[in-house]
Design a protein around this motif. Structure first.
Motif, PDB file in Angstrom:
ATOM      1  N   LYS A 118       0.835  -1.206   0.000  1.00 43.62           N
ATOM      2  CA  LYS A 118       0.000   0.000   0.000  1.00 43.62           C
ATOM      3  C   LYS A 118       0.868   1.254   0.000  1.00 43.62           C
ATOM      4  O   LYS A 118       0.687   2.148  -0.832  1.00 43.62           O
ATOM      5  CB  LYS A 118      -0.913   0.009   1.249  1.00 43.62           C
ATOM      6  N   THR A 119       1.814   1.291   0.936  1.00 40.95           N
ATOM      7  CA  THR A 119       2.680   2.467   1.013  1.00 40.95           C
ATOM      8  C   THR A 119       3.500   2.606  -0.264  1.00 40.95           C
ATOM      9  O   THR A 119       3.688   3.706  -0.768  1.00 40.95           O
ATOM     10  CB  THR A 119       3.596   2.343   2.238  1.00 40.95           C
ATOM     11  N   THR A 120       3.920   1.469  -0.790  1.00 39.06           N
ATOM     12  CA  THR A 120       4.698   1.511  -2.028  1.00 39.06           C
ATOM     13  C   THR A 120       3.890   2.163  -3.143  1.00 39.06           C
ATOM     14  O   THR A 120       4.392   3.000  -3.893  1.00 39.06           O
ATOM     15  CB  THR A 120       5.107   0.088  -2.428  1.00 39.06           C
ATOM     16  N   PRO A 122       1.535  11.279   5.349  1.00 36.78           N
ATOM     17  CA  PRO A 122       2.390  10.101   5.406  1.00 36.78           C
ATOM     18  C   PRO A 122       2.145   9.307   6.670  1.00 36.78           C
ATOM     19  O   PRO A 122       1.521   9.776   7.616  1.00 36.78           O
ATOM     20  CB  PRO A 122       3.795  10.676   5.389  1.00 36.78           C
ATOM     21  N   GLU A 123       2.659   8.095   6.590  1.00 36.27           N
ATOM     22  CA  GLU A 123       2.573   7.187   7.723  1.00 36.27           C
ATOM     23  C   GLU A 123       3.655   7.631   8.719  1.00 36.27           C
ATOM     24  O   GLU A 123       4.766   7.955   8.309  1.00 36.27           O
ATOM     25  CB  GLU A 123       2.933   5.825   7.114  1.00 36.27           C
ATOM     26  N   LEU A 124       3.333   7.675   9.992  1.00 39.84           N
ATOM     27  CA  LEU A 124       4.335   7.904  11.038  1.00 39.84           C
ATOM     28  C   LEU A 124       5.380   8.968  10.711  1.00 39.84           C
ATOM     29  O   LEU A 124       6.525   8.651  10.423  1.00 39.84           O
ATOM     30  CB  LEU A 124       5.122   6.616  11.264  1.00 39.84           C
ATOM     31  N   LEU A 163      -4.128   9.448   2.017  1.00 41.49           N
ATOM     32  CA  LEU A 163      -3.840   9.287   3.442  1.00 41.49           C
ATOM     33  C   LEU A 163      -3.300   7.878   3.686  1.00 41.49           C
ATOM     34  O   LEU A 163      -3.955   6.898   3.349  1.00 41.49           O
ATOM     35  CB  LEU A 163      -5.102   9.507   4.277  1.00 41.49           C
ATOM     36  N   ASP A 164      -2.110   7.810   4.253  1.00 42.57           N
ATOM     37  CA  ASP A 164      -1.521   6.497   4.504  1.00 42.57           C
ATOM     38  C   ASP A 164      -1.774   6.116   5.961  1.00 42.57           C
ATOM     39  O   ASP A 164      -1.200   6.714   6.868  1.00 42.57           O
ATOM     40  CB  ASP A 164      -0.016   6.543   4.208  1.00 42.57           C
ATOM     41  N   GLU A 165      -2.646   5.164   6.142  1.00 40.02           N
ATOM     42  CA  GLU A 165      -3.026   4.703   7.471  1.00 40.02           C
ATOM     43  C   GLU A 165      -3.275   5.859   8.434  1.00 40.02           C
ATOM     44  O   GLU A 165      -2.560   6.040   9.414  1.00 40.02           O
ATOM     45  CB  GLU A 165      -1.956   3.762   8.028  1.00 40.02           C
ATOM     46  N   PRO A 166      -4.307   6.634   8.143  1.00 37.96           N
ATOM     47  CA  PRO A 166      -4.531   7.837   8.947  1.00 37.96           C
ATOM     48  C   PRO A 166      -4.915   7.540  10.386  1.00 37.96           C
ATOM     49  O   PRO A 166      -4.758   8.405  11.234  1.00 37.96           O
ATOM     50  CB  PRO A 166      -5.679   8.544   8.218  1.00 37.96           C
TER      51      PRO A 166
END
Ligand SMILES: Nc1ncnc2c1ncn2[C@@H]1O[C@H](COP(=O)(O)OP(=O)(O)O)[C@@H](O)[C@H]1O
Ligand SMILES: [Mg+2]
Lengths: 282, 258, 334
Positions: free
Chosen positions: A70-72, A108-110, A184-187
């Motif tokens: 997913k992030t990729t 972004p994530e974290l 949104l990456d894992e909001p």
């Protein structure tokens, strides 16, 4: 599993509309890590020919277990990683052109934002990058801070923020340019139940404002309630795509059941079931 | 341009809010003032040793500031992942790199301005003499030096992953060039053969950072340099800083961010 | 994404501190390289310490002391100084000592030639950025005649603190202090040197010069007699080749001068006779003897090797390669 066409979704009038976000046969290989044992020679394939389209006004849930890619996908869409092959575009513009990112907001994530800046300064910085005219800038900053309920902490260094506040300042920076598309990456990861509910409400409100939201998650409960469509990714391949209701096989009541089946967890579950006399009885 | 200056602004703000530069500044001031209070045969006019100590500390501080400010930029943005929201905005990586350069360089110039004010104050009180044009030349050449060092360090920071290895390599190159740059040709002639050609190659291709160090002229009150020479030095520094930056941008653009 | 994502945000690392320490070390080492000790003979004269630890510590201090002594000489040249990479034939003795008449000039070649001719454009352009002209603080420096010689004093003081047995610090420092009119400070400084190096002939010689400047010729004569005795005890027993004949000639010539000023021509001639066999150039002294006998005034004191060396120098600066008691007239730059 049925791959539904976009027309079948919530909106009836978008058949002629170009997708806002699209990927075609996207393949991403990471160079093998020198430290990894075993098959260290072979590159790690994170995405195996992903084709996906997201249309204006929809909320798209991008689901998949950890490491699914997913992030990729998002990294390719934002130009962080270049695809080994295939195409990706935003608003019809190739993602390699910075202008494609003019109308998007990205969480972004974290991320740990510049700790030495205050929320206001951080947002002013990003606003300048969007070339938002000075006259509108301060007003916009005030608006987004209000939106994520950080007005009280606007002049505090981000260093002093709690985890939830960090995530909210992240959302604020994603909204600073009043984007049409939000990625949104894992909001909701790492947030408490209240924080998660707030994010859910926020997504719903953004949808009401006519914005497109593309977000990844593995919190299936929230996806079910807010998404128009979901795509389920596993091992770099899109396993299912469509409205939540269409993904449910007969007899399945929740997305969770469908998800586990689709990503291939089902087989194990079945073997467990066969062994268990209780499940036979049910 | 607004994007570049926005990135630069954050770098400068960071330098102002971190304590490192203040520590170096006050250390320099303190050591100089303590040494200035030493009684030397009751002669209060003795000034050059004090100028030398002050300038040497300033040079060390400036090298440290330039290298460590620039070396941190990209790796810290990577590590804290602020590079992601930044690059997700309509900004090219070259703009980010140029902004980082501008920010680091201006930060160096600002701290140098403070250092040179301190120096002018101390030496002026001692010598009752203010050759401001000479000091300005020294300050400007020092700024140019910082520019080359910052560009080189930024280039190193997209080449080497660890901040410490980059900083160590750049520091040793800079200090080595400052001390040996002038003599490389003589060493090359003495060495002869392939080693000689190699050293001569270095001599003609590496930036002569020692040019920008005119401490001895300032300490010993030599006449002001010709402005055309300062102009040539400026062009020379711009050429090298430009090359290093172009390489850094090229490398940074091709690098995957993850 | 990757594991680094979970790592806490980077806090301030010990890297800057390590870097600073490393830089300081490199800088000090490489500066030591830059101002390479010229005066090897100084080291050889020092008595050996018995304790190994003290010796190790002592050697480190001496290295630095020597470094700062050389630095004082570099200041005398307003920063123009050879490095280990330059041609140092023309700079073997410290001019601060040489000009003070405290050391024998051993330089061959021209001081202007440390750097050689311009080798290429890098070299040529580079020479605009550091002192590349040979000058002396007491005459042709950019700021001569303003008492700029005082600028060498801090380094001599520091050097003497680091190694009290490096007598050059005291004698050279006292000489330049006297030139600045600071007679009391000069005498005090030499006496400090004598405390650490009792009976040192060089220091006794310089002490006598302090008294002479204070018009105390009688005391000066007595001190120089002590210096002569001390020299005989130290160097008199050595082979002619090992003797520091420069020092003894200075002592004897000054003794002769003092006697002359005290109107004791007999004693004056006696000291000159003593000097003849010890001198490198006895001819000059014989000439002096006949001059005194002829009733000519006895003023300027040239070091004994002046006549022999003058031919090596056809340059403006040859004048101050040799000991002089008097300031040089400002030399015109070529
Ligand atoms: N920088 C990288 N180098 C090598 N492999 C990577 C890198 N980033 C991610 N991967 C691998 O690619 C796959 C997809 O990762 P990712 O897109 O982060 O998954 P997720 O769906 O959890 O966001 C994972 O197997 C991961 O190990
Ligand atoms: Mg992820």
């Amino acid at each position: 599993m049925g791959f539904s066409t976009p027309i079948a979704i919530t909106m009836t009038n978008c058949a002629s509309i170009e997708p806002i976000l699209s990927t075609e046969n996207l393949r991403v290989e990471y160079a093998a890590l020198s430290g990894s044992a075993g098959n260290s020679r072979e590159p790690k394939v994170a995405l195996k020919g992903l084709s996906l389209s997201v249309y204006r006004g929809e909320v798209f849930g991008f689901l998949g277990p950890n490491g699914a890619g997913k992030t990729t996908t998002m990294n390719v869409l934002l130009g962080f990683t270049s695809a080994t092959s295939g195409k990706a575009s935003l608003f019809g513009t190739d993602v390699r052109q910075p202008i494609s990112r003019q109308r998007i907001g990205y969480l972004p994530e974290l991320t740990y934002y510049y700790k030495f800046l205050t929320a206001e300064e951080l947002l002013r910085f990003y606003a300048k990058i969007f070339n938002i005219p000075k006259a509108q800038r301060e007003e916009r900053i005030r608006q987004v801070l209000h939106r994520v309920d950080l007005e009280h902490a606007a002049r505090r260094p981000i260093r002093t923020y709690s985890k939830g506040m960090q995530q909210r300042i992240g959302i604020a920076q994603a909204l600073i340019n009043d984007p049409d598309l939000l990625i949104l990456d894992e909001p909701t990861s790492g947030l408490d139940p209240v924080g998660r509910m707030e994010v859910r409400h926020l997504i719903q409100r953004l949808k009401q404002e006519g914005k497109t939201v593309f977000f990844s998650s593995h919190e299936l409960g929230e996806v079910e309630t807010v998404c128009d469509r979901v795509g389920i990714l596993a091992q770099g391949e899109l396993k299912a795509l469509g409205p939540v209701q269409e993904l449910l096989a007969p007899g399945e009541r929740s997305l969770e059941q469908a998800f586990l089946r689709i990503i291939g967890y089902q087989a194990q579950e079945e073997t467990l079931c066969k062994k268990s006399p209780l499940s036979l009885a049910s | 341009m607004q994007k570049i200056s926005a990135v630069a602004g954050v770098v400068i703000l960071e330098m102002i809010r971190r304590k490192d530069v203040y520590v170096l500044f006050f250390l320099t001031a303190l050591i100089t003032l303590v040494l200035g209070s030493v009684d030397l045969f009751g002669d209060a006019k003795i000034a050059r040793y004090l100028k030398e100590v002050c300038l040497t500390l300033m040079w060390m501080s400036s090298v440290i500031i330039a290298v460590f400010t620039a070396a941190r930029q990209i790796p810290v943005e990577r590590e804290s992942r602020t590079l992601f929201p930044l690059l997700a905005k309509p900004i090219t990586r070259s703009e980010v790199m140029l902004g980082k350069f501008l920010g680091c360089w201006l930060a160096c110039c600002i701290s140098l301005a403070a250092f040179y004010l301190l120096f002018a104050l101390i030496s002026g009180i001692r010598e009752q003499h203010w050759p401001l044009a000479n000091y300005f030349q020294a300050f400007w050449l020092h700024c140019l030096f910082s520019g080359i060092v910052v560009a080189l360090t930024l280039l190193g920071s997209v080449w080497f992953t660890a901040v410490s290895s980059n900083a160590t390599i750049v520091l040793s190159c800079v200090v080595g060039m400052l001390l040996l740059g002038r003599h490389l040709h003589k060493v090359a002639v003495k060495a002869g053969g392939i080693a000689g050609h190699f050293l001569d190659g270095l001599y003609f291709s590496l930036p002569h950072l020692e040019w920008f160090d005119v401490r001895d002229l300032i300490i010993h009150n030599w006449p002001r340099m010709d402005w055309t020479i300062v102009g040539q030095d400026t062009l020379y520094a711009c050429a090298y800083a430009g090359c290093f930056l172009a390489l850094a941008c090229w490398r940074f653009r091709r690098q995957p961010i993850h | 994404m990757s594991s680094s994502a979970k790592a806490p945000p980077p806090t301030s690392s010990p890297v800057p501190l390590l870097g600073i320490a490393g830089l300081l070390l490199t800088v000090s080492l490489l500066t030591a390289l830059r101002l390479h000790p010229v005066h090897y003979e100084i080291q050889a004269r020092r008595p050996d310490a018995d304790d190994l630890l003290a010796r190790l510590l002592g050697d480190g201090r001496r290295l630095f002391a020597n470094h700062f002594y050389v630095k004082a000489d570099a200041y005398f040249h307003s920063g123009f100084y050879p490095t280990i990479f330059d041609d140092r034939q023309s700079h073997q003795t410290a001019h601060i000592a040489e000009d003070a008449g405290l050391a024998e000039g051993k330089n061959t070649g021209d001081e202007e030639q440390f750097l050689g001719t311009v080798a290429n454009w890098v070299d040529g352009h580079g020479r605009n950025h550091f002192p590349s002209v040979h000058t002396h603080l007491d005459n042709d420096a950019p700021e001569a005649a303003g008492g700029a010689e005082r600028e060498i004093l801090p380094w001599l003081t520091l050097s003497s603190k680091l190694d009290p047995n490096l007598v050059e610090n005291y004698s050279v420092g006292a000489f330049w202090l006297r030139k600045l009119g600071k007679y009391a400070e000069a005498e005090h400084f030499v006496r400090k040197g004598l405390e650490a190096n009792p009976g040192n002939p060089e220091l006794l010689f310089e002490l006598g010069r302090c008294r002479l400047d204070l018009k105390d010729t009688l005391r000066a004569r007595n001190i120089w007699e002590m210096a002569w005795e001390a020299w005989k005890k130290r160097d008199g027993s050595k082979d002619a080749a090992e003797q520091n004949r420069f020092t003894v000639n200075q002592i004897l010539m000054h003794l002769a001068l003092a006697e002359f000023r005290l109107h004791k021509q007999e004693d004056c001639l006696r000291w000159l006779e003593v000097a003849v066999p010890l001198s490198v150039s006895p001819e000059a002294i014989r000439k002096r003897i006949s001059e005194v006998k002829a009733g000519q005034p006895f003023e300027a004191i040239d070091p004994p090797n002046a006549a022999g060396e003058a031919s090596d120098h056809d340059h403006d600066h040859s004048a101050h390669d040799h000991g002089h008691d008097h300031p040089h007239p400002p030399a015109a730059k070529p």
